[in-house]
Design a protein around this motif. Structure first.
Motif, PDB file in Angstrom:
ATOM      1  N   ARG A  46       0.834  -1.206   0.000  1.00  0.00           N
ATOM      2  CA  ARG A  46       0.000   0.000   0.000  1.00  0.00           C
ATOM      3  C   ARG A  46       0.870   1.258   0.000  1.00  0.00           C
ATOM      4  O   ARG A  46       0.576   2.234  -0.692  1.00  0.00           O
ATOM      5  CB  ARG A  46      -0.906  -0.024   1.228  1.00  0.00           C
ATOM      6  N   LEU A  49       2.214   1.961  -3.389  1.00  0.00           N
ATOM      7  CA  LEU A  49       1.156   2.532  -4.228  1.00  0.00           C
ATOM      8  C   LEU A  49       0.990   4.024  -3.942  1.00  0.00           C
ATOM      9  O   LEU A  49       0.812   4.826  -4.860  1.00  0.00           O
ATOM     10  CB  LEU A  49      -0.151   1.783  -3.970  1.00  0.00           C
ATOM     11  N   GLY A 152      -5.365   5.341 -12.553  1.00  0.00           N
ATOM     12  CA  GLY A 152      -4.939   4.048 -12.034  1.00  0.00           C
ATOM     13  C   GLY A 152      -5.316   2.953 -13.011  1.00  0.00           C
ATOM     14  O   GLY A 152      -6.472   2.852 -13.426  1.00  0.00           O
ATOM     15  N   VAL A 181      -0.778  -1.308 -11.941  1.00  0.00           N
ATOM     16  CA  VAL A 181      -0.565  -2.558 -11.214  1.00  0.00           C
ATOM     17  C   VAL A 181      -0.450  -3.657 -12.273  1.00  0.00           C
ATOM     18  O   VAL A 181      -1.415  -3.959 -12.967  1.00  0.00           O
ATOM     19  CB  VAL A 181      -1.722  -2.862 -10.236  1.00  0.00           C
ATOM     20  N   VAL A 210       3.855  -0.896 -10.462  1.00  0.00           N
ATOM     21  CA  VAL A 210       3.955  -1.663  -9.219  1.00  0.00           C
ATOM     22  C   VAL A 210       3.559  -3.097  -9.518  1.00  0.00           C
ATOM     23  O   VAL A 210       2.525  -3.342 -10.157  1.00  0.00           O
ATOM     24  CB  VAL A 210       3.034  -1.079  -8.129  1.00  0.00           C
ATOM     25  N   LEU A 217      -3.878  -4.765  -3.813  1.00  0.00           N
ATOM     26  CA  LEU A 217      -3.580  -3.380  -4.172  1.00  0.00           C
ATOM     27  C   LEU A 217      -4.763  -2.628  -4.771  1.00  0.00           C
ATOM     28  O   LEU A 217      -4.889  -1.406  -4.583  1.00  0.00           O
ATOM     29  CB  LEU A 217      -2.411  -3.349  -5.159  1.00  0.00           C
ATOM     30  N   LEU A 221      -6.041   1.519  -4.586  1.00  0.00           N
ATOM     31  CA  LEU A 221      -5.934   2.375  -5.763  1.00  0.00           C
ATOM     32  C   LEU A 221      -7.294   2.986  -6.099  1.00  0.00           C
ATOM     33  O   LEU A 221      -7.393   4.179  -6.408  1.00  0.00           O
ATOM     34  CB  LEU A 221      -5.405   1.567  -6.944  1.00  0.00           C
TER      35      LEU A 221
END
Length: 290
Positions: A46, A49, A152, A181, A210, A217, A221
């Motif tokens: 986290r 992120l 994101g 991600v 990431v 995650l 986000l």
């Protein structure tokens, strides 16, 4: 003489144009399609992120304020660099997706061509998506497209390179910055792409990548207050409704609502859908003669 012991590679995250280790120090094993060991990838947290979102926000004014022509040049340079490392990406896609070499070559070639396609759109968006509006009065009225902000991206889980490019390239071509991600099971093409981005003309923070568990995650986000939009194409299906609700709580623009876990056919020709998805339209009124 004894056989040499192979040195396993441990990759890093890509945040703000740099390659930091995960703050937790965690890594996980990445295997090829047959179960053989390939490398270790960082298990993003986290906090990682949050750092990525901060980097994306910092980079947004400069990237969105650059000329459309300049953004197109940068995207085209990325395609040039991918072309130079084509064989590496073919090998990684073959290992990650378990497809024959010819199929992997076709996927890599399409990914390179897609960068070129979106590079060509950067200086045409204002003409195609903007307008001079007819009004009954002594005014000029113009509508112009503007980037949404920080996007994101939950990258496709199955299409390790072509799907990734197809989600990231349109977002940054439109002037947004991104926090991505990557696919958990197939992260190596994404990590290699970040190495290309890190040595290209792309400013640090425009793309932040990431690796780790999307189930862990994605909720953070989607709920982050400084993220303006999310692309849910690679979201776990079990989290689809939860992520949409979290995004609504911070008034985010959501692309792929109701389609979490359902990836499109990335080999089909790209359209305008993703370019439009992360653009706002601003209408300006100006009195005549002033």
């Amino acid at each position: 003489m004894s056989d040499r012991l192979a040195v396993a590679k441990t990759y890093k995250l890509y945040i703000g144009g740099k390659f930091p280790r995960s703050e937790s120090g965690r890594v996980y094993r990445v295997n090829d399609a047959k179960g053989g060991f390939l490398a270790n990838a960082p298990q993003g947290s986290r906090k990682d992120l949050r750092e990525a979102v901060t980097a994306a926000r910092k980079a947004f004014p400069g990237w969105s304020g650059a000329t459309a022509y300049n953004r197109g040049q940068v995207l085209y340079r990325i395609a040039e660099m991918l072309e130079g490392r084509r064989e590496q990406f073919v090998a990684e896609v073959t290992a990650a997706e378990g497809v024959p070499a010819k199929r992997a070559q076709a996927l890599v070639d399409q990914a390179i061509d897609r960068w070129v396609w979106y590079a060509g759109w950067t200086d045409k968006l204002a003409t195609v998506l903007g307008a001079a509006n007819p009004v009954a009065g002594p005014y000029f009225s113009f509508t112009v497209p503007e980037p949404t902000g920080v996007v994101g991206v939950l990258a496709p889980q199955d299409s390790s390179l072509l799907g990734l490019v197809s989600t990231v390239a349109p977002a940054i071509a439109a002037g947004n910055t991104t926090v991505v991600v990557a696919s958990r099971e197939r992260p190596l093409p994404a990590i290699s792409l970040s190495e290309v981005l890190g040595t290209s003309d792309l400013p640090g923070g425009v793309v932040n990548l990431v690796t780790g568990n999307a189930v862990e995650l994605a909720p953070w986000l989607a709920a982050h207050a400084d993220v303006n939009a999310v692309d849910l194409v690679g979201a776990p299906e079990i989290l689809g409704t939860e992520l949409e609700r979290a995004a609504a709580g911070t008034v985010k623009r959501v692309f792929g609502a109701g389609r979490a876990g359902q990836e499109p056919d990335w080999t089909r020709p790209p359209g305008m859908e993703r370019l439009r998805a992360f653009l706002e339209h601003k209408t300006v009124w100006h009195p005549q003669g002033v």
